[in-house]
Write a protein that holds these residues in place. Structure first.
Motif, mmCIF file in Angstrom:
data_model
loop_
_atom_site.group_PDB
_atom_site.id
_atom_site.type_symbol
_atom_site.label_atom_id
_atom_site.label_comp_id
_atom_site.label_asym_id
_atom_site.label_seq_id
_atom_site.Cartn_x
_atom_site.Cartn_y
_atom_site.Cartn_z
ATOM 1 N N ASP A 215 0.843 -1.206 0.000
ATOM 2 C CA ASP A 215 0.000 0.000 0.000
ATOM 3 C C ASP A 215 0.883 1.263 0.000
ATOM 4 O O ASP A 215 2.107 1.173 0.059
ATOM 5 C CB ASP A 215 -0.965 -0.005 1.198
ATOM 6 N N ASP A 216 0.243 2.428 -0.061
ATOM 7 C CA ASP A 216 1.012 3.678 -0.190
ATOM 8 C C ASP A 216 1.806 4.006 1.076
ATOM 9 O O ASP A 216 2.742 4.801 1.046
ATOM 10 C CB ASP A 216 0.098 4.842 -0.567
ATOM 11 N N GLU A 217 1.433 3.385 2.197
ATOM 12 C CA GLU A 217 2.197 3.597 3.432
ATOM 13 C C GLU A 217 3.556 2.886 3.350
ATOM 14 O O GLU A 217 4.564 3.378 3.846
ATOM 15 C CB GLU A 217 1.389 3.038 4.617
ATOM 16 N N MET A 218 3.563 1.724 2.700
ATOM 17 C CA MET A 218 4.806 0.949 2.575
ATOM 18 C C MET A 218 5.707 1.519 1.486
ATOM 19 O O MET A 218 6.926 1.580 1.646
ATOM 20 C CB MET A 218 4.483 -0.522 2.261
ATOM 21 N N VAL A 219 5.096 1.890 0.354
ATOM 22 C CA VAL A 219 5.855 2.492 -0.755
ATOM 23 C C VAL A 219 5.041 3.682 -1.259
ATOM 24 O O VAL A 219 3.967 3.504 -1.837
ATOM 25 C CB VAL A 219 6.075 1.478 -1.910
ATOM 26 N N ALA A 227 6.256 -1.306 -9.517
ATOM 27 C CA ALA A 227 7.443 -2.113 -9.843
ATOM 28 C C ALA A 227 7.695 -3.163 -8.759
ATOM 29 O O ALA A 227 8.019 -4.317 -9.050
ATOM 30 C CB ALA A 227 8.663 -1.209 -9.992
ATOM 31 N N LEU A 228 7.538 -2.759 -7.500
ATOM 32 C CA LEU A 228 7.745 -3.693 -6.388
ATOM 33 C C LEU A 228 6.660 -4.768 -6.336
ATOM 34 O O LEU A 228 6.941 -5.929 -6.039
ATOM 35 C CB LEU A 228 7.793 -2.930 -5.056
ATOM 36 N N GLN A 229 5.419 -4.365 -6.643
ATOM 37 C CA GLN A 229 4.324 -5.352 -6.648
ATOM 38 C C GLN A 229 4.550 -6.408 -7.724
ATOM 39 O O GLN A 229 4.228 -7.582 -7.535
ATOM 40 C CB GLN A 229 2.984 -4.640 -6.872
ATOM 41 N N ASP A 230 5.142 -6.000 -8.854
ATOM 42 C CA ASP A 230 5.486 -6.958 -9.914
ATOM 43 C C ASP A 230 6.448 -8.025 -9.395
ATOM 44 O O ASP A 230 6.341 -9.201 -9.734
ATOM 45 C CB ASP A 230 6.129 -6.235 -11.111
ATOM 46 N N ILE A 231 7.431 -7.582 -8.578
ATOM 47 C CA ILE A 231 8.391 -8.548 -8.024
ATOM 48 C C ILE A 231 7.668 -9.503 -7.066
ATOM 49 O O ILE A 231 7.866 -10.725 -7.109
ATOM 50 C CB ILE A 231 9.541 -7.820 -7.290
ATOM 51 N N VAL A 232 6.804 -8.947 -6.192
ATOM 52 C CA VAL A 232 6.042 -9.786 -5.246
ATOM 53 C C VAL A 232 5.177 -10.792 -6.011
ATOM 54 O O VAL A 232 5.025 -11.940 -5.596
ATOM 55 C CB VAL A 232 5.150 -8.902 -4.328
ATOM 56 N N ASN A 233 4.631 -10.354 -7.136
ATOM 57 C CA ASN A 233 3.759 -11.223 -7.946
ATOM 58 C C ASN A 233 4.531 -12.281 -8.730
ATOM 59 O O ASN A 233 3.957 -13.068 -9.471
ATOM 60 C CB ASN A 233 2.920 -10.382 -8.912
ATOM 61 N N ASN A 234 5.867 -12.272 -8.623
ATOM 62 C CA ASN A 234 6.725 -13.310 -9.224
ATOM 63 C C ASN A 234 6.802 -13.232 -10.741
ATOM 64 O O ASN A 234 7.135 -14.225 -11.402
ATOM 65 C CB ASN A 234 6.245 -14.711 -8.817
ATOM 66 N N THR A 235 6.503 -12.063 -11.299
ATOM 67 C CA THR A 235 6.485 -11.950 -12.764
ATOM 68 C C THR A 235 7.880 -12.113 -13.369
ATOM 69 O O THR A 235 8.012 -12.386 -14.559
ATOM 70 C CB THR A 235 5.913 -10.585 -13.193
ATOM 71 N N LYS A 236 8.939 -11.955 -12.571
ATOM 72 C CA LYS A 236 10.313 -12.059 -13.087
ATOM 73 C C LYS A 236 10.857 -13.484 -13.012
ATOM 74 O O LYS A 236 11.993 -13.727 -13.434
ATOM 75 C CB LYS A 236 11.263 -11.164 -12.275
ATOM 76 N N LEU A 237 10.064 -14.420 -12.437
ATOM 77 C CA LEU A 237 10.598 -15.761 -12.163
ATOM 78 C C LEU A 237 10.992 -16.493 -13.444
ATOM 79 O O LEU A 237 12.075 -17.075 -13.541
ATOM 80 C CB LEU A 237 9.561 -16.578 -11.378
ATOM 81 N N SER A 238 10.124 -16.464 -14.464
ATOM 82 C CA SER A 238 10.405 -17.172 -15.717
ATOM 83 C C SER A 238 11.674 -16.633 -16.368
ATOM 84 O O SER A 238 12.537 -17.393 -16.823
ATOM 85 C CB SER A 238 9.220 -17.020 -16.678
ATOM 86 N N GLU A 239 11.805 -15.309 -16.371
ATOM 87 C CA GLU A 239 12.972 -14.663 -16.986
ATOM 88 C C GLU A 239 14.268 -15.094 -16.283
ATOM 89 O O GLU A 239 15.270 -15.445 -16.917
ATOM 90 C CB GLU A 239 12.776 -13.149 -16.856
ATOM 91 N N GLY A 240 14.249 -15.096 -14.959
ATOM 92 C CA GLY A 240 15.432 -15.492 -14.183
ATOM 93 C C GLY A 240 15.788 -16.955 -14.384
ATOM 94 O O GLY A 240 16.965 -17.323 -14.508
ATOM 95 N N TYR A 241 14.745 -17.802 -14.424
ATOM 96 C CA TYR A 241 14.938 -19.250 -14.619
ATOM 97 C C TYR A 241 15.584 -19.531 -15.980
ATOM 98 O O TYR A 241 16.515 -20.336 -16.095
ATOM 99 C CB TYR A 241 13.574 -19.927 -14.494
ATOM 100 N N LEU A 242 15.117 -18.844 -17.006
ATOM 101 C CA LEU A 242 15.673 -19.056 -18.352
ATOM 102 C C LEU A 242 17.090 -18.481 -18.460
ATOM 103 O O LEU A 242 17.927 -19.005 -19.198
ATOM 104 C CB LEU A 242 14.752 -18.435 -19.412
ATOM 105 N N THR A 243 17.385 -17.411 -17.720
ATOM 106 C CA THR A 243 18.762 -16.882 -17.660
ATOM 107 C C THR A 243 19.697 -17.957 -17.113
ATOM 108 O O THR A 243 20.789 -18.187 -17.639
ATOM 109 C CB THR A 243 18.816 -15.631 -16.754
ATOM 110 N N LEU A 244 19.238 -18.616 -16.042
ATOM 111 C CA LEU A 244 20.020 -19.709 -15.440
ATOM 112 C C LEU A 244 20.219 -20.845 -16.450
ATOM 113 O O LEU A 244 21.330 -21.351 -16.627
ATOM 114 C CB LEU A 244 19.286 -20.234 -14.200
#
Length: 743
Positions: A215-219, A227-244
């Motif tokens: 919420d706006d109190e946290m950020v 941008a932070l909610q996207d990270i919490v939602n795990n949207t970067k997981l596939s990209e990171g896995y394929l990088t590996l």
């Protein structure tokens, strides 16, 4: 001749008054004459003073006593300390060192133990400082595993407060997640002003697999919050896995034949393929899905073809009826975590008139969305309308898809969709079963009591609950009672949190194999599989290998599936060899061969890049959704013939909830991959040890991204960067060290 002192005055037996009187000339016959001669006038005076002090210490007058003590030792002297005598100074130095060590260093554990005994741990908050708070909190969090409730929660509360006091936010966040305390998590965000650190917190929350709204109190800034909610939602997981995967060079798709390696066996095994070919095709579907999970390409379902249907259509129709459900859903597994590409691939099956294919596509949508949250809720939008269709297989596909996609989310919309099914007596039993299972996933009789008890105490190591469950296993059953199977699984769930509990539990399960009744023996292999999931211990491997040849086929099947579970995602060569030999041994038995193929698929899951363990953050945190997926499969395996070997084999896809890359990927402040040298080695428990002992042993140095096996830990091999998380697992943000100088 001048008179000299009497040598008798040196020893303890000399009379007190002889210390200050002169005596006649020395007697040449006495042995100590030479020693007395050697004493200088200063030494003699010192000796006489000391004897005088000893005399005064024994004086009844307290003022004289104090004056003598101060002169002897406490006030000290500004003169040369050597005049005190070498032996005295040496002893004094040793005592001072011991006293200093006791007061200043390494006594944190004793202090914590004492305060626990007197039930006054709050005092710790006043006495810890920046030099000892980490050691104190490490000991507290380790001790919490062995404390009864509610003391364990109190200890973790104190640790959280200490970490917050010293602004050690990542550790505080871990404890907040362990306590499942949303307020504490929020407090970590509001207390920390650094945006980059907040991004690291988001990666930690995403790995834990919980639904969390910022919420706006946290950020405060809206763009940053998004941008932070996207990270919490795990949207970067596939990209990171394929990088590996690209870094380790395992992008090329594998076929089931690459896994079976039938050419390494004698002629019998190859003939096994003709036995019940639909069953073998179904096994190949699962193997293909597990091995190529998350890679977005394979050689059965996604290979483009000149024909309009594509090769995926050709493979789909090599499966019969309910087999098509798993085949279509396998496309979701191959596109795992890549929602956009996955939905595009599955879209063509939504127009199919073949209900099993439609059902599989719905389940595939759930699998693709597993662990990934989105503001537009594509899974609910696509699956919601199919929950009330007439065909029960389509409904099950949609219901199970919702359960997998929204596991742990506590989504009220889905509850309102699925709850009416449970209250309608006219609904088919299998639809009701899957609806209740999915609701259980979303909201985390005697059989039910056992399961409920096990889930409530999962990962706590509670000894009293272990005793209760052991007592249930020791009872002689009345006809129709089946609660002992869940009790055995419950034992593994409660004891799986720490190594000591695991070792004790393995020994208890060995006894059950010897003395337990048949339904207990059938559950023991599954419990062993849960205890050592994705961690192939040699002793457990040997026990399961022995049970895989058991005369009771149910025990053998459970042991074979468990061999797959303990080796899940490890590519363990010894296990792969065992399973190859089993495929040759059971080449005529279609059911057991099916189990062997599933196990082979699990061992090579994600080409060795994935793990099924529900624990993370150096085994401190337990992901509830991951455990839910594993336990669901294990309960299905308690009655394998009608479920896994029957028409509900797609229950195997519940494992997707526990699948996570076993990687450590370092990124820069812009979240772009950054390759740095790291040391990876076996983790060493250093809680309560003096000094700064090494936390890993037998390490090798690699460049990130790296794979972490069970029991391994990573640490940076360079001072150029500072990691924003103390535990190097998953995504780690690095910031440049301002004090670093190139050599």
């Amino acid at each position: 001749m001048a008179p000299t002192p009497d040598p008798n005055s040196v020893g303890g037996g000399a009379r007190k008054d002889e210390a200050s009187v002169k005596v006649p000339s020395k007697d040449p016959k006495k042995k100590d004459d030479k020693k007395e001669d050697d004493l200088s006038e200063e030494d003699l005076e010192l000796k006489q003073n000391l004897e005088l002090y000893v005399e005064r210490v024994q004086d009844p007058n307290p003022d004289l006593q104090r004056a003598a003590l101060e002169s002897m030792r406490l006030i000290g002297t500004e003169g040369d300390i050597g005049s005190w005598g070498h032996e005295y100074v040496r002893n004094l130095a040793g005592e001072i060192a011991q006293e200093y060590t006791k007061r200043q260093h390494n006594a944190e554990t004793e202090a914590v133990d004492l305060l626990m005994d007197v039930e006054d741990l709050d005092l710790l908050l006043e006495h810890v400082d920046k030099t000892n708070f980490k050691r104190t909190c490490n000991y507290l969090t380790s001790a919490a595993k062995y404390l009864p409730g509610p003391d364990d929660m109190l200890v973790l509360d104190i640790s959280y407060m200490i970490y917050m006091t010293f602004e050690e936010y990542p550790n505080a966040l871990q404890i907040a997640l362990f306590l499942d305390n949303t307020q504490y998590v929020k407090q970590v965000f509001t207390s920390c002003a650094d945006l980059l650190r907040k991004k690291q917190f988001c990666y930690m929350i995403a790995r834990h697999g919980i639904t969390f709204e910022l919420d706006d109190e946290m950020v405060a800034d809206e763009d940053d919050r998004e941008a932070l909610q996207d990270i919490v939602n795990n949207t970067k997981l596939s990209e990171g896995y394929l990088t590996l995967a690209r870094d380790i060079e395992v992008m090329e798709a594998k076929t089931p034949e690459d896994i079976y390696k039938a050419h390494l066996l004698d002629g019998r095994a190859s003939s096994g393929a003709s036995v019940d070919s639909a069953r073998q095709n179904l096994a190949a579907t699962f193997v293909n899905a597990f091995v190529n999970a998350g890679f977005g390409q394979d050689k059965l379902m996604t290979v483009p073809s000149d024909s309009t249907t594509g090769s995926s259509g050709n493979w789909l129709f090599k499966n019969k009826e309910h087999g098509k459900i798993s085949a279509a859903a396998s496309l979701g597994m191959i596109q795992l975590w890549d929602v956009e590409a996955g939905l595009a691939q599955l879209d063509k099956y939504f127009h199919s008139n073949d209900n099993p294919i439609l059902s599989g596509a719905l389940l595939g949508v759930g699998i693709v969305n597993s662990g990934i949250k989105s503001d537009c809720d594509p899974a609910l939008a696509l699956l919601g309308d199919y929950v009330d269709k007439e065909d029960s297989s389509v409904r099950i596909g949609a219901i199970m898809g919702l359960g997998i996609a929204y596991a742990g989310s506590q989504n009220d919309q889905i509850r309102s969709k699925l709850s009416p099914i449970l209250n309608d007596a006219k609904e088919p039993l299998d639809v009701i079963a899957f609806a209740s299972l999915s609701l259980g996933m979303i909201y985390i009789r005697k059989y039910c009591d056992m399961t409920l008890l096990s889930c409530a105490y999962a990962g706590t190591g509670n000894v009293l609950k272990v005793q209760d469950l052991l007592a249930q296993c020791g009872e002689h059953l009345e006809k129709g009672d089946i609660h002992q199977g869940p009790a055995v699984l419950g034992l593994a769930m409660v004891a799986m949190s720490e190594e000591l509990g695991i070792d004790m539990e393995i020994r208890s399960l060995e006894r059950m194999l010897q003395y337990g009744e048949q339904n207990i023996r059938r559950a023991v292999p599954l419990a062993l599989g849960l205890l050592c999931i994705s961690n192939p211990k040699v002793t457990v491997m040997d026990t399961l290998s022995r049970l895989s040849h058991d005369t009771d086929s149910e025990v053998a099947m459970a042991a074979i599936i468990s061999l797959g579970l303990i080796g899940a995602g490890t590519n363990n060569a010894r296990l792969a060899g065992m399973l190859r030999n089993l495929s040759s041994y059971y080449y005529k038995d279609a059911s057991l061969l099916f189990c062997v193929r599933i196990a082979q698929g699990l061992v090579h899951m994600g080409k060795g890049l994935l793990t099924l363990t529900p624990f993370h953050s150096e085994r401190f945190l337990l992901s509830p959704t991951a455990l839910a997926g594993i336990v669901t499969l294990l309960h299905a395996c308690l009655d394998m013939k009608p479920i896994i070997l029957g028409k509900y084999h797609y229950v195997l896809y519940f494992l997707v909830l526990a699948m996570q890359p076993r990687m450590m990927l370092t990124v820069d402040k812009d979240l772009k991959p950054l390759s740095v040298p790291v040391r990876v080695g076996q983790a060493v428990d250093v809680v309560g040890q003096a000094g700064r002992p090494k936390t890993i042993t037998g390490f090798q140095t690699h460049s990130t991204p790296v794979l972490l096996a069970a029991g391994e830990r990573a640490e940076l091999a360079t001072d150029k960067y500072i990691p924003l998380s103390p535990i190097l697992e998953g995504f780690i943000i690095l910031e440049e060290n301002p004090d670093y100088r190139e050599e």
